[in-house]
Design a protein around this motif. Structure first.
Motif, PDB file in Angstrom:
ATOM      1  N   VAL A   1       0.834  -1.204   0.000  1.00 59.03           N
ATOM      2  CA  VAL A   1       0.000   0.000   0.000  1.00 59.03           C
ATOM      3  C   VAL A   1       0.871   1.258   0.000  1.00 59.03           C
ATOM      4  O   VAL A   1       0.624   2.201  -0.758  1.00 59.03           O
ATOM      5  CB  VAL A   1      -0.940   0.001   1.220  1.00 59.03           C
ATOM      6  CG1 VAL A   1      -1.677   1.339   1.338  1.00 59.03           C
ATOM      7  CG2 VAL A   1      -1.933  -1.141   1.123  1.00 59.03           C
ATOM      8  N   VAL A   2       1.915   1.253   0.828  1.00 58.15           N
ATOM      9  CA  VAL A   2       2.823   2.404   0.886  1.00 58.15           C
ATOM     10  C   VAL A   2       3.507   2.607  -0.460  1.00 58.15           C
ATOM     11  O   VAL A   2       3.632   3.742  -0.957  1.00 58.15           O
ATOM     12  CB  VAL A   2       3.864   2.216   2.006  1.00 58.15           C
ATOM     13  CG1 VAL A   2       4.920   3.313   1.952  1.00 58.15           C
ATOM     14  CG2 VAL A   2       3.182   2.210   3.376  1.00 58.15           C
ATOM     15  N   GLY A   3       3.934   1.510  -1.097  1.00 56.94           N
ATOM     16  CA  GLY A   3       4.600   1.607  -2.401  1.00 56.94           C
ATOM     17  C   GLY A   3       3.667   2.134  -3.475  1.00 56.94           C
ATOM     18  O   GLY A   3       4.060   3.005  -4.272  1.00 56.94           O
ATOM     19  N   ALA A   4       2.422   1.635  -3.484  1.00 56.65           N
ATOM     20  CA  ALA A   4       1.466   2.093  -4.494  1.00 56.65           C
ATOM     21  C   ALA A   4       1.137   3.568  -4.304  1.00 56.65           C
ATOM     22  O   ALA A   4       1.027   4.325  -5.283  1.00 56.65           O
ATOM     23  CB  ALA A   4       0.193   1.254  -4.404  1.00 56.65           C
TER      24      ALA A   4
ATOM     25  N   PRO B   1       2.046   5.386   7.048  1.00 54.18           N
ATOM     26  CA  PRO B   1       2.538   6.739   7.348  1.00 54.18           C
ATOM     27  C   PRO B   1       1.528   7.802   6.927  1.00 54.18           C
ATOM     28  O   PRO B   1       0.694   7.574   6.040  1.00 54.18           O
ATOM     29  CB  PRO B   1       3.824   6.837   6.521  1.00 54.18           C
ATOM     30  CG  PRO B   1       4.249   5.428   6.294  1.00 54.18           C
ATOM     31  CD  PRO B   1       2.988   4.627   6.199  1.00 54.18           C
ATOM     32  N   LEU B   2       1.617   8.967   7.560  1.00 55.58           N
ATOM     33  CA  LEU B   2       0.660  10.037   7.291  1.00 55.58           C
ATOM     34  C   LEU B   2       0.618  10.397   5.808  1.00 55.58           C
ATOM     35  O   LEU B   2      -0.466  10.555   5.234  1.00 55.58           O
ATOM     36  CB  LEU B   2       1.011  11.266   8.122  1.00 55.58           C
ATOM     37  CG  LEU B   2       0.166  12.520   7.849  1.00 55.58           C
ATOM     38  CD1 LEU B   2      -1.308  12.248   8.096  1.00 55.58           C
ATOM     39  CD2 LEU B   2       0.656  13.688   8.710  1.00 55.58           C
ATOM     40  N   GLU B   3       1.767  10.522   5.169  1.00 53.35           N
ATOM     41  CA  GLU B   3       1.795  10.919   3.761  1.00 53.35           C
ATOM     42  C   GLU B   3       1.076   9.899   2.885  1.00 53.35           C
ATOM     43  O   GLU B   3       0.395  10.257   1.916  1.00 53.35           O
ATOM     44  CB  GLU B   3       3.247  11.097   3.285  1.00 53.35           C
ATOM     45  CG  GLU B   3       3.377  11.687   1.885  1.00 53.35           C
ATOM     46  CD  GLU B   3       2.590  12.978   1.710  1.00 53.35           C
ATOM     47  OE1 GLU B   3       1.897  13.104   0.676  1.00 53.35           O
ATOM     48  OE2 GLU B   3       2.648  13.840   2.612  1.00 53.35           O
ATOM     49  N   THR B   4       1.205   8.625   3.243  1.00 53.93           N
ATOM     50  CA  THR B   4       0.496   7.580   2.495  1.00 53.93           C
ATOM     51  C   THR B   4      -1.005   7.725   2.662  1.00 53.93           C
ATOM     52  O   THR B   4      -1.772   7.621   1.700  1.00 53.93           O
ATOM     53  CB  THR B   4       0.942   6.183   2.976  1.00 53.93           C
ATOM     54  OG1 THR B   4       2.335   6.030   2.746  1.00 53.93           O
ATOM     55  CG2 THR B   4       0.186   5.085   2.248  1.00 53.93           C
ATOM     56  N   ALA B   5      -1.461   7.979   3.895  1.00 49.53           N
ATOM     57  CA  ALA B   5      -2.891   8.149   4.150  1.00 49.53           C
ATOM     58  C   ALA B   5      -3.440   9.344   3.373  1.00 49.53           C
ATOM     59  O   ALA B   5      -4.535   9.281   2.798  1.00 49.53           O
ATOM     60  CB  ALA B   5      -3.143   8.329   5.648  1.00 49.53           C
ATOM     61  N   LEU B   6      -2.678  10.438   3.332  1.00 43.38           N
ATOM     62  CA  LEU B   6      -3.122  11.628   2.600  1.00 43.38           C
ATOM     63  C   LEU B   6      -3.181  11.349   1.102  1.00 43.38           C
ATOM     64  O   LEU B   6      -4.098  11.818   0.406  1.00 43.38           O
ATOM     65  CB  LEU B   6      -2.185  12.799   2.886  1.00 43.38           C
ATOM     66  CG  LEU B   6      -2.113  13.259   4.349  1.00 43.38           C
ATOM     67  CD1 LEU B   6      -1.164  14.440   4.490  1.00 43.38           C
ATOM     68  CD2 LEU B   6      -3.494  13.629   4.874  1.00 43.38           C
ATOM     69  N   THR B   7      -2.226  10.590   0.603  1.00 43.40           N
ATOM     70  CA  THR B   7      -2.213  10.252  -0.821  1.00 43.40           C
ATOM     71  C   THR B   7      -3.422   9.381  -1.177  1.00 43.40           C
ATOM     72  O   THR B   7      -4.057   9.575  -2.219  1.00 43.40           O
ATOM     73  CB  THR B   7      -0.912   9.518  -1.193  1.00 43.40           C
ATOM     74  OG1 THR B   7       0.199  10.351  -0.876  1.00 43.40           O
ATOM     75  CG2 THR B   7      -0.884   9.185  -2.682  1.00 43.40           C
TER      76      THR B   7
END
Length: 463
Positions: free
Chosen positions: A27-30, A59-65
């Protein structure tokens, strides 16, 4: 049959996606590659609670993305399942018109919880995009203080006039099934002024014949909740009376909503966690907290602790001459303070829990004080004898053993008293006993322990 049930059992015991490091890494990579199609495939099919868990753990940046790329396509219930910290971070990435529409699809209590975490400027745009009923319900909920029944209250409920029969209610619910709450446990029986006079459990309704009057199967009197009531008091009421739901009434006694047990479970969990953290002198430590925020929350109590430690050290310095003459005092005095501290913490934990559960009141405080003090004294006798025997064998000094035995007994007695009296005193002064009691109890047991042991040793051994 076994082949049909085995996959179901395996599904129930599978590892949650949020605990699968390979899934989280995918998920983080995508998200890092801004690969929206892959994110859709990875997150498709997840139950809403599992999906919320994944967004909490990345991570927060992943959630925002994720919110920016596919937020519109995610189930609206996700907003209610997220923690308030992560929801507060994600909501600005979603278009106001989407959030406004989502509020209308949620139960009003969940819609109010989500709206409370929206930035004030964005909230105006969100409510403008919502339908009028949703806007009015959210505005009414937000007019109540946080952590009150008004914030928990669900404005969808099922009510029936006192003259109705079972068949009338069932027919009406079937005809208006789209207007029913997602979950409800009782039908509230109301008079002509919409004041609840009783409640009929859904299970009782189903078991009864159609011609049975509601008045014959309803239970009364009801426990009525006011919207201004603190959520912790509401939770204690639910626990005391074993309730699944409760009607909420306004000043005139008119039915305005209901509180259901699913919200109460969350309240009990939150309050218990809050009290546990406060007992340790810290605030809630969310996954998203920064180091600076954690330091700011914890440093003040560490500063208080430093002050009490300095005072305890000053007490020790008053016996510097005694310690120079008998080095064994320096070896043994931490034992007295440590054991007293543990005894005080035990009494304190019992007291704070009893205060939180409202078991400890002014009427029975004396009984608690006597019980905890006698418990501590009894333990003090036991460990005074044990430690005296150890010291007598270790240092070959009967007088030293006698001194430490008396010191342990005195410190345990004071620890039991402090553990119960400190939180009671703080509550009387209007302070939260769970926040600062441990600092003061430790201070008492340290000072008494050092004074008792060093003072008695000086009198018995060196005078």
């Amino acid at each position: 049959m076994s082949t049909e049930t085995e996959p179901a059992a395996a599904e129930q015991t599978r590892r949650p996606p949020s605990e699968d490091p390979h899934f989280i890494a995918s998920v983080v990579g995508a998200a890092g590659d801004h690969d929206a199609p892959l994110l859709r495939r990875l997150l498709a099919g997840l139950d809403t609670p599992d999906l919320a868990d994944v967004i909490e753990h990345v991570p927060l940046e992943t959630a925002l993305t994720i919110a920016r790329l596919i937020g519109r396509e995610l189930p609206v219930e996700l907003l209610a399942d997220l923690s308030w910290e992560r929801r507060e971070q994600v909501l600005p990435e979603l278009p106001p018109e989407f959030v406004g529409k989502a509020l209308g699809e949620l139960d009003t209590d969940d819609a109010a919880a989500v709206a409370a975490d929206i930035d004030e400027k964005q909230l105006g745009q969100v409510l403008a995009a919502a339908d009028e009923d949703t806007r009015l319900a959210v505005e009414e909920a937000l007019s109540f203080e946080e952590e009150t029944a008004g914030r928990l209250m669900q404005r969808e409920y099922v009510a029936a006039p006192e003259g109705d029969r079972v068949g009338d209610v069932i027919d009406r619910m079937r005809a208006d099934s789209a207007e029913l709450p997602d979950e409800f446990f009782e039908i509230y029986v109301v008079d002509a002024a919409m004041r609840p006079i009783g409640a009929v459990r859904v299970s009782s309704l189903i078991r009864s014949r159609r011609e049975t009057p509601l008045l014959d199967i309803m239970r009364s009197p009801l426990i009525l909740i006011r919207p201004e009531m603190d959520q912790e008091e509401v939770a204690q009421t639910f626990q005391k009376y074993h309730m699944a739901s409760a009607p909420v009434v306004d000043e005139a006694g008119r039915l305005t909503g209901m509180v259901t047990v699913d919200d109460i479970v969350d309240v009990i969990s939150e309050e218990s966690e809050e009290d546990l953290l406060r007992l340790a002198g810290v605030s809630e430590a969310a996954q998203t907290d920064s180091v600076l925020r954690s330091v700011r929350a914890r440093a003040p109590w560490l500063l208080v602790n430093l002050g009490t430690a300095v005072i305890a050290s000053w007490v020790i310095s008053r016996f510097e001459g005694s310690i120079d003459q008998l080095v064994a005092l320096a070896v043994l005095m931490p034992i007295v303070a440590s054991m007293g501290g543990n005894a005080g913490t035990q009494a304190l934990a019992v007291a704070v829990r009893a205060i939180a559960a409202r078991d400890l009141t002014e009427g029975n405080a004396g009984r608690y004080v006597v019980r905890e003090t006698m418990t501590a004294v009894s333990n003090g006798f036991i460990f005074a004898l044990v430690l005296a025997a150890v010291v007598a064998i270790w240092f070959q000094n009967g007088l030293l053993a006698w001194a430490i035995a008396l010191a342990i007994l005195i410190n345990f007695a004071c620890a039991g008293l402090a553990g119960i009296l400190v939180p009671l005193t703080l509550r009387r002064l209007g302070a939260d006993p769970a926040v600062s009691s441990s600092v003061f109890v430790t201070f008492v047991t340290d000072i008494v322990g050092f004074l008792a042991f060093l003072g008695l040793a000086t009198l018995i051994l060196l005078s």
